[in-house]
Design an enzyme around this catalytic site. Structure first.
Site, PDB file in Angstrom:
ATOM      1  N   ASP A  85      -2.378  -0.349  -3.886  1.00 55.60           N
ATOM      2  CA  ASP A  85      -1.754   0.311  -2.733  1.00 55.60           C
ATOM      3  C   ASP A  85      -0.617  -0.544  -2.168  1.00 55.60           C
ATOM      4  O   ASP A  85      -0.529  -1.736  -2.435  1.00 55.60           O
ATOM      5  CB  ASP A  85      -2.788   0.567  -1.628  1.00 55.60           C
ATOM      6  CG  ASP A  85      -3.380  -0.712  -1.052  1.00 55.60           C
ATOM      7  OD1 ASP A  85      -3.662  -1.643  -1.823  1.00 55.60           O
ATOM      8  OD2 ASP A  85      -3.550  -0.792   0.187  1.00 55.60           O
ATOM      9  N   GLU A 180      -6.244  -2.382  -0.347  1.00 52.50           N
ATOM     10  CA  GLU A 180      -6.267  -3.759   0.169  1.00 52.50           C
ATOM     11  C   GLU A 180      -5.540  -3.860   1.504  1.00 52.50           C
ATOM     12  O   GLU A 180      -5.960  -4.555   2.415  1.00 52.50           O
ATOM     13  CB  GLU A 180      -5.626  -4.712  -0.847  1.00 52.50           C
ATOM     14  CG  GLU A 180      -5.800  -6.193  -0.512  1.00 52.50           C
ATOM     15  CD  GLU A 180      -4.683  -6.806   0.326  1.00 52.50           C
ATOM     16  OE1 GLU A 180      -4.819  -7.960   0.734  1.00 52.50           O
ATOM     17  OE2 GLU A 180      -3.670  -6.126   0.600  1.00 52.50           O
TER      18      GLU A 180
HETATM   19 ZN   LIG Z   1      -0.862  -7.838  -1.139  1.00 55.55          ZN
END
Ligand SMILES: [Zn+2]
Length: 412
Positions: A85, A180
């Site tokens: 992401d 993340e």
């Molecule tokens: Zn990163």
């Protein structure tokens, strides 16, 4: 010759992955948080199979994993991880990477129409990259080198190891993870099933950076119940919760706030304050690398609260501190090889490791406490999460070499 060939591969992968829109969504309740992350997962799953990785799979939570059997006696399994992401802090849709070859110094025109120009004044580290090939976005979006550079490096290194079976390597596992950037990258990750002895996230920044320490993090919430009476007759009868909240906030020493600290210095940041005469609340985050100093800061905060309770006996003040995450250093210290081999691998690539503490948390920190000691390695990027983001392809090449060296280090 070989360096140029690898750099070409690194660029073409980075370019391809960055163009796929994978912004994660902090408001979503689903896994992954945004459907479009699956588009990149599909591409990576296919590519891992094409280069010859084994046991390639993508699970329902969008974790892409793969295996490469070792070719030496060691039973050790080493993992490399990166996230798919990109940060929701800036637009991540319609990314068009641009390459600026052989940087000569001076300004880099990302988008002069929009006034987005990278210069050694607004980004001093540029000066250390004369002669490098620099990649930026085109002014409308972030680039997404965080962390697609990491994915490109891992993928290119795996392809190289498979094509050169004579190079000694341990068992290798790969994981590309979603979400993340919104702090949920490891929530559904099955560390036991993944079964690796040590891991490395390739999610760092400047050339040579090695990060094996992060903050200890707690969350604080303070609730204040006041006593409302008519202001005309309030003398010795009113407790104004909103004013008490403001006073608590301003009683916290200025030299222990994020605006006034860096390096190893910790802080408390009150990030939300709301209320009226009857009720008010304050919430914030507490951050410090040293757990003893974290507890000391919390003691100081409790002392301030105690003082306010004495000063405002008509009010009720409650404080609640909750643990968020801990410094992976305590886990890495118990597995010193994980870091010492990484440092050797960086040096072998011809650069001096820059060992620095992370002023935040990482997926690696969470994985470390889940049983997979996992420091963070540089990829060579700067100005993440915005239109000024850039990365040096030459630094990416050094990161790639570091990965190959880590593999060799784990065979002895
Ligand atoms: Zn990163």
């Amino acid at each position: 010759m070989e360096k140029q060939e690898i750099k070409n591969k690194l660029f073409s992968r980075l370019d391809k992955y960055c163009r796929i829109h994978t912004t994660s969504d902090p408001r979503s309740e689903t896994y992954p948080s945004s459907k479009n992350q699956k588009d990149l997962a599909r591409v990576l799953d296919k590519e891992l199979k094409e280069i010859g990785m084994k046991n390639v799979s993508t699970d329902k939570y969008c974790y892409v994993t793969a295996f490469l059997p070792g070719n030496v006696k060691t039973k050790k399994t080493i993992a490399f991880l990166a996230h798919m992401d990109v940060s929701p802090a800036a637009c991540g849709k319609g990314v068009k990477p641009k390459i600026h070859k052989n940087y000569k110094g001076g300004p880099i025109d990302i988008n002069s129409k929009k006034g987005i120009i990278l210069t050694p004044t607004n980004c001093p580290p540029l000066k250390e990259h004369i002669g490098d090939d620099i990649v930026t976005a085109s002014g409308d979006t972030l680039l997404g080198a965080d962390n697609k550079a990491g994915i490109s490096i891992i993928m290119t290194a795996m392809e190289y190891l498979i094509k050169n079976p004579n190079l000694p390597r341990p068992n290798i596992k790969i994981a590309f993870t979603p979400d993340e950037e919104i702090g949920r990258g490891t929530e559904k990750f099955d560390v036991k099933k993944f079964a690796a002895d040590a891991g490395y996230t390739f999610d760092g920044d400047l050339k040579g950076a090695v990060e094996a320490e992060n903050f200890n993090a707690d969350f604080v919430e303070i609730n204040i119940k006041g006593k409302s009476v008519h202001p005309g007759t309030a003398k010795n009868a009113m407790a104004n919760a909103a004013r008490i909240a403001a006073e608590i906030c301003s009683s916290w020493p200025e030299n222990m706030t994020p605006e006034n600290t860096d390096g190893y210095d910790g802080f408390i940041m009150f990030d939300e304050i709301k209320g009226n005469i009857e009720n008010a609340s304050l919430s914030g985050i507490i951050r410090e690398h040293d757990i003893k100093k974290l507890k000391k800061m919390e003691k100081l905060l409790l002392k301030i609260i105690e003082e306010k309770k004495q000063k405002y006996p008509l009010s009720q003040i409650n404080i609640n501190i909750k643990e968020q995450y801990r410094n992976m250093k305590s886990v890495i210290d118990k597995n010193p090889q994980v870091l010492s081999k990484l440092i050797k691998a960086v040096k072998k690539s011809g650069i001096e490791p820059v060992i620095k503490p992370i002023r935040g948390g990482t997926d690696g920190a969470r994985l470390s406490f889940m049983g997979l000691p996992c420091p963070n390695v540089f990829t060579g990027g700067y100005n993440y999460h915005g239109p000024y983001e850039w990365i040096s392809l030459d630094s990416m090449y050094l990161s790639y070499k570091t990965l190959i060296n880590i593999c060799e280090e784990w065979t002895n």
